[in-house]
Motif scaffolding. Structure first.
Motif, PDB file in Angstrom:
ATOM      1  N   PRO A  30      -5.488 -45.449  12.043  1.00 16.47           N
ATOM      2  CA  PRO A  30      -6.702 -45.209  12.823  1.00 16.47           C
ATOM      3  C   PRO A  30      -7.774 -46.211  12.408  1.00 16.47           C
ATOM      4  CG  PRO A  30      -6.303 -43.404  11.311  1.00 16.47           C
ATOM      5  CD  PRO A  30      -5.136 -44.318  11.202  1.00 16.47           C
ATOM      6  N   ALA A  31      -8.558 -46.587  13.365  1.00 20.65           N
ATOM      7  CA  ALA A  31      -9.635 -47.550  13.110  1.00 20.65           C
ATOM      8  C   ALA A  31     -10.704 -46.901  12.240  1.00 20.65           C
ATOM      9  CB  ALA A  31     -10.244 -48.028  14.426  1.00 20.65           C
ATOM     10  N   PRO A  32     -11.245 -47.663  11.294  1.00 25.09           N
ATOM     11  CA  PRO A  32     -12.339 -47.082  10.474  1.00 25.09           C
ATOM     12  C   PRO A  32     -13.567 -46.848  11.345  1.00 25.09           C
ATOM     13  CG  PRO A  32     -12.010 -49.390   9.958  1.00 25.09           C
ATOM     14  CD  PRO A  32     -10.921 -49.006  10.919  1.00 25.09           C
ATOM     15  N   SER A  33     -14.124 -45.692  11.216  1.00 23.03           N
ATOM     16  CA  SER A  33     -15.274 -45.339  12.038  1.00 23.03           C
ATOM     17  C   SER A  33     -16.529 -45.372  11.189  1.00 23.03           C
ATOM     18  CB  SER A  33     -15.069 -43.946  12.624  1.00 23.03           C
ATOM     19  OG  SER A  33     -16.217 -43.533  13.300  1.00 23.03           O
ATOM     20  N   SER A  34     -17.590 -45.951  11.708  1.00 26.60           N
ATOM     21  CA  SER A  34     -18.845 -46.019  10.974  1.00 26.60           C
ATOM     22  C   SER A  34     -19.551 -44.648  10.944  1.00 26.60           C
ATOM     23  CB  SER A  34     -19.765 -47.071  11.579  1.00 26.60           C
ATOM     24  OG  SER A  34     -20.050 -46.726  12.917  1.00 26.60           O
TER      25      SER A  34
END
Length: 78
Positions: free
Chosen positions: A68-72
């Motif tokens: 999963p993409a890192p989320s800010s």
């Protein structure tokens, strides 16, 4: 008395060996056609597909792609 249909001098009598050269010629044409198609498809593959790089299929690369993409916003959870 001779049978007229068995007469070898009649114009409609077909010799038994006549289809062989035609079949050999046809078989040679078929083989050449198949070889030409294989050559053409190989040439198309070398021109159109071979220049592209292969995808990285190492497990680490697949894991990186599927992670999963890192989320800010997740770092700002209170």
């Amino acid at each position: 008395m001779a049978n007229p249909s068995a007469d070898s001098t009649s114009p409609d009598a077909v010799p038994l060996d006549s289809p062989r050269p035609e079949l050999r010629k046809l078989a040679l044409k078929l083989i050449l056609l198949v070889l030409a198609k294989i050559t053409l498809l190989t040439l198309i593959w070398w021109v159109a597909i071979a220049p592209y790089s292969r995808p990285d299929t190492r497990p680490a690369a697949i894991e990186h792609l599927l992670a999963p993409a890192p989320s800010s916003s997740s770092s700002q959870v209170k």
